[in-house]
Design a protein around this motif. Structure first.
Motif, PDB file in Angstrom:
ATOM      1  N   ARG A   1      10.966 -16.469   3.923  1.00 29.26           N
ATOM      2  CA  ARG A   1      11.937 -17.272   4.672  1.00 29.26           C
ATOM      3  C   ARG A   1      12.336 -18.524   3.899  1.00 29.26           C
ATOM      4  N   LYS A   2      11.335 -19.198   3.297  1.00 23.27           N
ATOM      5  CA  LYS A   2      11.644 -20.400   2.515  1.00 23.27           C
ATOM      6  C   LYS A   2      12.452 -20.061   1.270  1.00 23.27           C
ATOM      7  N   GLY A   3      12.143 -18.929   0.655  1.00 25.39           N
ATOM      8  CA  GLY A   3      12.905 -18.494  -0.509  1.00 25.39           C
ATOM      9  C   GLY A   3      14.364 -18.240  -0.159  1.00 25.39           C
ATOM     10  N   VAL A   4      14.602 -17.580   0.966  1.00 30.93           N
ATOM     11  CA  VAL A   4      15.968 -17.317   1.419  1.00 30.93           C
ATOM     12  C   VAL A   4      16.669 -18.638   1.740  1.00 30.93           C
ATOM     13  N   GLN A   5      15.949 -19.547   2.374  1.00 30.57           N
ATOM     14  CA  GLN A   5      16.525 -20.854   2.691  1.00 30.57           C
ATOM     15  C   GLN A   5      16.961 -21.562   1.408  1.00 30.57           C
ATOM     16  N   ARG A   6      16.099 -21.574   0.421  1.00 34.86           N
ATOM     17  CA  ARG A   6      16.408 -22.251  -0.834  1.00 34.86           C
ATOM     18  C   ARG A   6      17.513 -21.531  -1.614  1.00 34.86           C
ATOM     19  N   LEU A   7      17.414 -20.210  -1.720  1.00 34.58           N
ATOM     20  CA  LEU A   7      18.387 -19.433  -2.481  1.00 34.58           C
ATOM     21  C   LEU A   7      19.801 -19.583  -1.923  1.00 34.58           C
ATOM     22  N   TYR A   8      19.913 -19.577  -0.602  1.00 35.36           N
ATOM     23  CA  TYR A   8      21.236 -19.631   0.029  1.00 35.36           C
ATOM     24  C   TYR A   8      21.630 -21.032   0.500  1.00 35.36           C
ATOM     25  N   GLY A   9      20.816 -22.041   0.184  1.00 33.72           N
ATOM     26  CA  GLY A   9      21.150 -23.423   0.504  1.00 33.72           C
ATOM     27  C   GLY A   9      21.252 -23.698   1.993  1.00 33.72           C
ATOM     28  N   LEU A  10      20.354 -23.094   2.769  1.00 34.28           N
ATOM     29  CA  LEU A  10      20.375 -23.284   4.218  1.00 34.28           C
ATOM     30  C   LEU A  10      19.640 -24.570   4.600  1.00 34.28           C
ATOM     31  N   LYS A  11      20.126 -25.270   5.609  1.00 36.68           N
ATOM     32  CA  LYS A  11      19.480 -26.506   6.056  1.00 36.68           C
ATOM     33  C   LYS A  11      18.180 -26.223   6.805  1.00 36.68           C
ATOM     34  N   GLU A  12      18.157 -25.134   7.549  1.00 38.96           N
ATOM     35  CA  GLU A  12      16.987 -24.760   8.350  1.00 38.96           C
ATOM     36  C   GLU A  12      16.403 -23.444   7.841  1.00 38.96           C
ATOM     37  N   LEU A  13      15.123 -23.233   8.165  1.00 40.73           N
ATOM     38  CA  LEU A  13      14.521 -21.934   7.861  1.00 40.73           C
ATOM     39  C   LEU A  13      15.247 -20.862   8.668  1.00 40.73           C
TER      40      LEU A  13
ATOM     41  N   SER B   1       0.818  -1.221   0.000  1.00 35.62           N
ATOM     42  CA  SER B   1       0.000   0.000   0.000  1.00 35.62           C
ATOM     43  C   SER B   1       0.848   1.266   0.000  1.00 35.62           C
ATOM     44  N   LEU B   2       1.893   1.277   0.821  1.00 33.98           N
ATOM     45  CA  LEU B   2       2.753   2.457   0.887  1.00 33.98           C
ATOM     46  C   LEU B   2       3.885   2.398  -0.138  1.00 33.98           C
ATOM     47  N   HIS B   3       4.059   1.229  -0.767  1.00 33.77           N
ATOM     48  CA  HIS B   3       5.091   1.022  -1.791  1.00 33.77           C
ATOM     49  C   HIS B   3       6.496   1.357  -1.292  1.00 33.77           C
ATOM     50  N   LYS B   4       6.767   0.967  -0.063  1.00 31.78           N
ATOM     51  CA  LYS B   4       8.100   1.199   0.506  1.00 31.78           C
ATOM     52  C   LYS B   4       9.061   0.172  -0.086  1.00 31.78           C
ATOM     53  N   PRO B   5      10.189   0.601  -0.618  1.00 31.89           N
ATOM     54  CA  PRO B   5      11.101  -0.318  -1.302  1.00 31.89           C
ATOM     55  C   PRO B   5      12.002  -1.139  -0.390  1.00 31.89           C
ATOM     56  N   ASP B   6      12.094  -0.783   0.885  1.00 36.86           N
ATOM     57  CA  ASP B   6      13.059  -1.448   1.760  1.00 36.86           C
ATOM     58  C   ASP B   6      12.407  -2.033   3.004  1.00 36.86           C
ATOM     59  N   VAL B   7      11.465  -2.948   2.792  1.00 37.65           N
ATOM     60  CA  VAL B   7      10.809  -3.644   3.898  1.00 37.65           C
ATOM     61  C   VAL B   7      11.143  -5.123   3.772  1.00 37.65           C
ATOM     62  N   LEU B   8      11.624  -5.706   4.846  1.00 42.96           N
ATOM     63  CA  LEU B   8      11.931  -7.137   4.855  1.00 42.96           C
ATOM     64  C   LEU B   8      10.975  -7.828   5.827  1.00 42.96           C
ATOM     65  N   PRO B   9       9.978  -8.544   5.303  1.00 41.55           N
ATOM     66  CA  PRO B   9       9.035  -9.235   6.177  1.00 41.55           C
ATOM     67  C   PRO B   9       9.652 -10.521   6.736  1.00 41.55           C
ATOM     68  N   VAL B  10      10.410 -10.378   7.816  1.00 38.06           N
ATOM     69  CA  VAL B  10      11.177 -11.502   8.363  1.00 38.06           C
ATOM     70  C   VAL B  10      10.303 -12.633   8.881  1.00 38.06           C
ATOM     71  N   GLY B  11       9.019 -12.371   9.099  1.00 37.85           N
ATOM     72  CA  GLY B  11       8.121 -13.408   9.583  1.00 37.85           C
ATOM     73  C   GLY B  11       7.325 -14.094   8.489  1.00 37.85           C
ATOM     74  N   ASP B  12       7.515 -13.695   7.255  1.00 37.42           N
ATOM     75  CA  ASP B  12       6.759 -14.267   6.146  1.00 37.42           C
ATOM     76  C   ASP B  12       7.371 -15.605   5.739  1.00 37.42           C
ATOM     77  N   LEU B  13       6.567 -16.658   5.785  1.00 43.54           N
ATOM     78  CA  LEU B  13       7.056 -18.006   5.506  1.00 43.54           C
ATOM     79  C   LEU B  13       7.586 -18.142   4.078  1.00 43.54           C
ATOM     80  N   GLY B  14       6.912 -17.542   3.112  1.00 45.68           N
ATOM     81  CA  GLY B  14       7.369 -17.628   1.723  1.00 45.68           C
ATOM     82  C   GLY B  14       8.729 -16.987   1.527  1.00 45.68           C
TER      83      GLY B  14
END
Length: 125
Positions: free
Chosen positions: A76-88, A61-74
């Motif tokens: 978190r899973k994307g970061v896990q997959r992209l960086y090859g992490l074993k855990e979320l 809604s506010l179109h802020k370019p620098d927000v990191l939703p650290v609690g968003d499962l999608g």
């Protein structure tokens, strides 16, 4: 709630007549970041609104370019997959890992959602 947010901006600009582009541009980045923190604090006082909801509001809604939703499962899973992490990754790990995405962490989050969508982990609907 949003009135208090603008009151904070008013206090940074000294007076209502000073809320002009030059004054706002002259504000320190740390002071402006406090406004976003204030938004999260104020909105989460409302029953049923959590940090995730505020992050989504800030991104979509506010179109802020620098927000990191650290609690968003999608995201978190994307970061896990992209960086090859074993855990979320936990929220603090997300902040550390995604530091290099600044000042476009909202865009990075969108890419994490698309990555998970492409891998069939989440539904695109």
């Amino acid at each position: 709630m949003l009135l208090k947010q603008s009151t904070t901006l008013l206090s940074l600009c000294v007076s209502e007549s000073e809320v002009v582009p030059d004054t706002v541009l002259a504000l320190d980045a740390a002071e402006l970041r406090k406004l976003d923190e204030s938004l999260v604090t104020k909105l989460t006082l409302v029953k049923g609104i959590g940090v995730w909801s505020v992050h989504m509001f800030m991104i979509f809604s506010l179109h802020k370019p620098d927000v990191l939703p650290v609690g968003d499962l999608g995201v978190r899973k994307g970061v896990q997959r992209l960086y090859g992490l074993k855990e979320l990754p936990l929220p603090l790990q997300m902040e550390e890992i995604c530091e290099k995405w600044k000042p476009y962490r909202s865009v990075g989050s969108w890419y994490m959602w698309r990555l998970m969508e492409a891998k069939g982990v989440v539904d695109s609907a």
